[in-house]
Each structure stands twice: as C-alpha cells, then as structure tokens.
Design an enzyme around this catalytic site. Structure first.
Site, PDB file in Angstrom:
ATOM      1  N   GLU A  29      -9.987  42.343  11.323  1.00 38.49           N
ATOM      2  CA  GLU A  29     -10.433  43.288  12.346  1.00 38.49           C
ATOM      3  C   GLU A  29     -11.941  43.241  12.575  1.00 38.49           C
ATOM      4  O   GLU A  29     -12.411  43.339  13.709  1.00 38.49           O
ATOM      5  CB  GLU A  29      -9.990  44.708  11.988  1.00 38.49           C
ATOM      6  CG  GLU A  29      -8.515  44.986  12.249  1.00 38.49           C
ATOM      7  CD  GLU A  29      -7.584  44.397  11.202  1.00 38.49           C
ATOM      8  OE1 GLU A  29      -8.088  43.923  10.161  1.00 38.49           O
ATOM      9  OE2 GLU A  29      -6.364  44.397  11.412  1.00 38.49           O
ATOM     10  N   HIS A  44      -0.506  54.153   9.923  1.00 32.01           N
ATOM     11  CA  HIS A  44      -0.028  53.847  11.270  1.00 32.01           C
ATOM     12  C   HIS A  44       0.008  55.081  12.165  1.00 32.01           C
ATOM     13  O   HIS A  44       0.642  55.067  13.207  1.00 32.01           O
ATOM     14  CB  HIS A  44       1.387  53.249  11.214  1.00 32.01           C
ATOM     15  CG  HIS A  44       1.437  51.859  10.668  1.00 32.01           C
ATOM     16  ND1 HIS A  44       1.113  51.553   9.375  1.00 32.01           N
ATOM     17  CD2 HIS A  44       1.770  50.675  11.245  1.00 32.01           C
ATOM     18  CE1 HIS A  44       1.262  50.257   9.166  1.00 32.01           C
ATOM     19  NE2 HIS A  44       1.656  49.695  10.287  1.00 32.01           N
TER      20      HIS A  44
END
Lengths: 327, 387
Positions: free
Chosen positions: A62, A131
């Site tokens: 990321e 999540h």
C-alpha cells in the site's frame, strides 16, 4: 442519456470509465483492480477496455501504491488509487500524511498532486478484522488532504468525477454497505452540487440529523420513523468531511435548534466532536439542546457477530433524538 | 566525456558465503578507477576517459561543493541556520552521480544531496531555506528536475519509481536517480520501491550512499549482506563503487543510467563512502565512532586524490588551484550574505499553498489570523501616537 438505475458500484465504475476516456493522463491503480476488476468489481472491465498501462495491477504494497502514485502525479499523471479495504490503508498512512498532503505546500504551490485515493470504508457487511473501519478523522485532521464520502449512487458518480478532476489530493471514502443500493443517475448530465457542498437530504423543522456515507440512509430511515410520531427531522448529508460545509449546517441548525451527529467511527475525537464544537460556536443562541453524538464505541471494531451492538442503529439514533428534544 | 562500459548484465558475483565486512577498508567488488593516491586504475568492466579540462571541471565542482557545505556548517554554528546536514566526505559520490545525469533526468534527493543539486544547476541558496526555517523546500522541482529534499527516510524512492514509471508511459528515454542512505535501506518503502521498479522495469537508478553510519548506527545494524547484493533478490543488478572515487562513480552511474534509458530497468548502485562529519549539526559522532576510523577514511579523501591526479599528469598548476580556491571563497561569501539577508516569510504565508484549489477552513482561519494580527498593529499604532 436518460436517467437509469445504477448501483453505487456501477456508478463508480462509470465515473472511472468516463474519467479514463476523457483524459489520457488518468490512471487507475491498486491491488486486483485489473483482471479481477477489484474485489468489489468497481473497476470491472476497465482493464480490458483501457489496457494495463492505464489500469494497473500493483504489487501488494500500500505504501508503494500511494508513493508511486505521487511520483506519477509529479510526472503529470492523475492516478486514482484503490486501497482494497479501509484497514489496509495504514501501511500507506505515512505516504499520505507526510508526503501527499504536504508536497504542494513544500514547493510553495509550484507542483500539484492530483491523486485520488479510493477506500471502501466502514462496516455493516459482516467482514473479518480490518475490513470495516472508519478512519476518516485521521485524514480530515491532516491539512493538505480533502476527504469526501458519498452516500448514494448519484453522489458517488459525480463526486468521484469531481475528485479526479481536482488538483488536490482527495481521500474518497466509499460506504461499502451501500455499494449495492440503487438510484437513478444520468451520467451525461451535470452535478447539482460542488464536491464540498452539503445537501439537505430531507427537510424538517424540529431537529437536524447530520451524517455522511453509510449513516445517511440510516438517518433518513430514522427521520421517516420519527415522522410517524409527529417529529419533523431534517437530515443533512455532509458529503465532504474536509472541508466541511458549515454554512449549510449552521443554516439548518439555526432553523431547527437541535442537532444530532451520527457516524460509525468511535465518538471520541471523531468527526462528531468537531461538528458539535463548531455548531456550538456558530449557533449557540439558537440551540435548544446540546449537540449530541451517536457513533461507535471506544473499542476496536468488533467481530462481525456483535458489530450490530457497535454500530449506530435506528433505536440509538431515535434515542438521541428523543434526548435532544427533551431539553 | 567518454565512458566505456563493458558490463552488460548482472552484478559482480560474491563468493559463496561471503557476507562482506562493510566497514573494512577494502570491501570486495569495489569498482575503483582512481586510487586514494591519485593513480588511475583499470577495471575489467568500467572505465572513463577524461580530458584535462573535464577533470579540472570535476575538481572545481568538488571543491566548490565542499566549500559551500563548510560555509553552511559555519552558518549553523553562527545561529544563521537551525540545522545542517553536512555532505563532507561524500562529494565524489554526489558530483560523480550528479554529473552522470542529463538535464532532463530527474533526481529525488534525501536532505544531504547538496552536491547533486549543484550539478543539476540548483542555486545553493535554495537549499538553505528549509535549514534556516523560512520554508520546507521552496524551489520548483521541475525547473532543474531536482525534487524537494525529503526528510522521512526512504519515502522519495517510491516517488522516484513512480516518476520513472511515468517516463516509461511517456515513451521518453529520460531516467531517474533515487538517492538514499544505508539506514534507509532498512525502510519498507525502499523495499517496495525496489519491487515496483523491478516489476514495471522502471528507468530508475537507486543510488545508495553507504556512508557507514545512520546517525549512530553502523551499517551492520542495517544489514547482514552487502547492500548492493540486495538488488539480486529483486531481479536487477547491484554494483558497489568506491564512493570517494569520482571517476568510478561517474562511470558506474552512467552505465546504470544507460541501462535505464535503453529499457533494461533499474539498477542499485552502492557508493561506498564515509560521512566525515556529524549526521547533522545536532549530532555528536564522538559518542559512537572512533577516531581511527575517521582517520583511515581521511586518507581516502575524494578531493585530494583528484588533485594528486591532476598534478601528477601536469593538468593543473598552482595558478589553477588558487583560482578554484578564490572562486570557492566567492561562493562562500555569496552564500553567507544570501542567508543573512534571507527574509522571514510573512506569517500569513502559513495559509498559502495548503491546497491548490483552496479550502474553506483554511480561508476562514486566514481571515481570523489576519484580523487578530491587525488588532495588534492598531494597538501599536495607537501607542506610538500617544507617546
């Protein structure tokens, strides 16, 4: 094109498609955005139609995704980065807050960083750890970033188009539990609002419910339920978290005299804290009650079997409304 | 200047089990073309031909960059700069690699690449603004293709890689150099940059100045293998060059840039050098390293060896050396005067350039600040009138 029904996923896909089509410098990059079309299929078909030089499957890194997007922006590109899930953005946090947010200022305005970071955020879909998080306050707290969160397919489409066109870096938060909601959208029309304008989603006179992203729909449901008891609640969809359209908020609260802020993130030091403080400053003599907040608890986002206890629901919103109206 | 490159692919192979001894004086696989005594040396893979005029020009750069650095250190001691990160000892690594670039090549520096900035044509005074505290960078990176100094260790290697990916998309044959240090090699961003550069075959040269110390931590605290060997794990070549040998650095960097230009992807160059001064002027290196080590590196001085070479070949005389010295004093004077006359920014500049397109909160706070500041101005005026 006449208005047709779009899910939020399809609306976002259409926004990316048109942005790629209109500007050859626009790029889409992230994990699984290419052949798979993204884990939520937001980028479905783009790789096939625009090729791997425009729709880029990246390594699973990321910080690398955001850091290289910064370099591409410096070279004149407009990268639209996808972070696969909210909780995965933290490895890129450094690049976002120390580099992306500040480079324009460090160069005294001589370079621009038109990078859009799309993040499916917040909970309510029964996902596993990392999540379902709501990290908007981290980003909104950082000068140099703009932060927005649409609540419906039409806003998702127009706000993504506007974000990609912006010369500033934009953190674009997508309420994943609303991905499959449908609404009418005419992609060839024009947007009703600027990217950073709030919207009165439902007019009312007794109290202002303030929400953004996934909580707007809940607040509209709460307003509908309250109407059965004769309470006329106004719902303001904030849409932009940095900057915040305080003018629209203040106008609403001055009319209603009461405000309740609803978000999924923990209440402590969340967006609601800032909104409550500002509303108090601007509307003190109009307020009939303290600005109340409804949100997540000061605990890690819980396992999905108990997330309903963590997330604001209809009863918690209506309970806060009753408390505010009782003052 | 002609650089003859015989090497085509791959890094020199280390002997099995050879983990290197990074702090030793003679590490393995060190590309060197000019000895510390100023004698030319042949290398099987790299060579560089220089005319006397070119070598004099290199010498001039080395001396001026060192003088600039020394002046900045002095200015910090005099309170004119808040901090300074000296490049003393690393002049050859920076001038050699800086001169290897074309003007259209892009450099992404750390906060110590004053010599690279010099070679890219950046006014040295531009570099001092952030150390004086009048800005956080301030120059236009695109003017000389020299990016802003980056404080967060290793972040810029990803920016360099992304920029290089853009070069590929543009179909250009420009290249990028990402500068970083031995300490940065431990950062995840550097590994991610290696991964992205390799996967996308980006035209980027990773130029690691291994100056042996990451503030107080020796290279052994960063790695158990020689840094240049890390490249092989990512699928591109790594080369260790004598970072105090400007000719070797020039040859190796040009080779690496040429690889990038010709579509052969990234290269890692480890310039094996030494930071003679402190990490920054806030640091005290006597607490963590011994005088003998410093002394051994002093004997490998990057400028003295070029000077010895020039004199040995009869390409320079005392008149030339004195003219360079005089020029360096002129530069120092210009820097000194330039820094001292550098104005503080207007406090309201805090609100400038936060966003390209504006931001309601910034506008609101700017207005509030200006009104607040103006209230003091009025009070002062009143007081003056009453006095």
């Amino acid at each position: 094109m006449a208005a047709e029904q779009f899910t939020m996923v399809k609306a976002l896909n259409e926004a990316l498609r048109r942005s790629l089509d209109e500007n050859p410098k626009t790029l889409v990059m992230g994990e699984d955005v290419g052949r798979l079309g993204g884990v939520f299929r937001v980028t479905d078909g783009l790789h096939k139609d625009f090729g791997e030089s425009r729709v880029i499957d990246t390594p699973l890194a990321e910080s690398g995704i955001v850091g290289t997007a910064i370099g591409l922006a410096l070279r004149g590109y407009r990268p639209v980065v996808e972070i696969q899930f909210d909780g995965f953005v933290y490895p890129a946090f450094d690049q976002i807050v120390t580099q992306l947010a500040k480079m324009h200022a460090r160069a005294l305005g001589q370079i621009k960083l038109p990078v859009t970071i799309r993040i499916p955020f917040a909970g309510g879909i029964g996902a596993v750890e990392h999540h379902s998080e709501s990290h908007e306050a981290y980003f909104a707290h950082t000068a140099g970033l703009k932060v927005v969160a649409p609540s419906n397919p039409a806003d998702a489409y127009w706000m993504l188009r506007q974000s990609i066109a912006s010369d500033d870096p934009v953190v674009f938060l997508e309420p994943k539990r609303r991905y499959w909601d449908k609404a009418a959208l005419d992609p060839s029309g024009t947007p009703d609002l600027g990217l950073h304008q709030a919207r009165i989603a439902r007019p009312g006179r007794d109290l202002t419910l303030i929400a953004y992203g996934p909580m707007v729909k809940l607040c509209l449901e709460a307003a509908a339920a309250a109407a059965e008891d004769g309470q006329q609640l106004e719902v303001v969809d904030l849409r932009s978290l940095s900057p915040v359209d305080f003018d629209t908020l203040a106008e609403s609260v001055k009319r209603t005299g009461r405000a309740v802020v609803v978000h999924e993130a923990p209440v402590f030091l969340g967006m609601g804290a800032e909104l409550a403080a500002r509303i108090t400053e601007r509307c003190f003599y109009s307020l009939e009650a303290p600005v109340l907040r409804v949100g997540g608890y000061f605990a890690p986002y819980p396992p999905s079997r108990v997330e309903d206890a963590f997330l604001p629901d209809l009863d918690r919103v209506l309970d806060a409304v009753d408390r505010a109206l009782a003052f | 200047m002609n650089v003859t490159v015989k090497r085509k692919t791959g890094a020199p192979k280390a002997a099995p089990g050879d983990h290197g001894t990074p702090a030793e004086s003679g590490p393995p696989d060190l590309v060197q073309l000019l000895t510390p005594e100023g004698e030319r040396r042949e290398h099987p893979d790299f060579s560089v031909e220089t005319t006397p005029e070119e070598l004099r020009s290199i010498y001039r750069d080395l001396v001026l960059v060192r003088r600039f650095d020394a002046e900045a250190t002095s200015l910090q001691r005099q309170g004119e700069l808040g901090l300074w990160a000296s490049l003393l000892g690393q002049e050859a690594a920076q001038v050699g690699s800086g001169r290897a670039m074309r003007p259209s090549d892009y450099a992404f520096p750390t906060y110590r690449e004053h010599g690279v900035a010099w070679c890219k044509g950046v006014d040295p005074l531009n570099l001092l603004g952030m150390f004086r505290g009048v800005n956080h960078g301030g120059w236009d990176p695109n003017e000389k293709n020299f990016h802003l100094y980056t404080i967060v260790i290793g972040s810029q290697t990803l920016h360099a890689t992304g920029y290089a990916m853009g070069i590929t998309k543009d179909g250009s044959d420009d290249a990028v150099i990402a500068y970083f240090g031995d300490g940065a090699s431990s950062q995840g961003d550097v590994s991610e940059a290696f991964t992205f550069a390799s996967v996308y075959n980006a035209p980027v040269v990773f130029f690691c100045q291994n100056n042996q110390w990451a503030i107080s931590e020796p290279t052994e605290k960063q790695t158990r293998v020689p840094l240049y060997q890390r490249a092989s794990g990512f699928g591109f070549p790594g080369v260790r060059v004598d970072g105090n040998d400007v000719l070797a650095v020039l040859a190796v960097t040009r080779w690496a840039l040429e690889r990038a230009r010709s579509g052969q992807g990234p290269t890692l160059v480890e310039a094996f050098t030494y930071r003679m001064g402190a990490h920054t002027t806030s640091d005290d290196p006597t607490r963590y390293r011994i005088a003998d080590e410093l002394e051994s590196w002093r004997l490998k001085d990057p400028i003295e060896r070029v000077k010895a070479y020039l004199l040995r070949e009869g390409w320079a005389d005392s008149e030339f050396l004195e003219s360079v010295e005089a020029e360096s004093e002129q530069l120092a004077r210009r820097v000194r005067e330039g820094v001292r006359s550098m104005p503080d920014p207007d406090p309201s500049s805090i609100f400038e350039h936060v966003y390209a397109e504006g931001h309601a909160l910034v506008d609101e706070e700017r207005e509030g600040y200006l009104a607040y500041a103006a209230s003091f101005t009025d009070a002062g005026t009143d007081k003056g009138e009453n006095a």
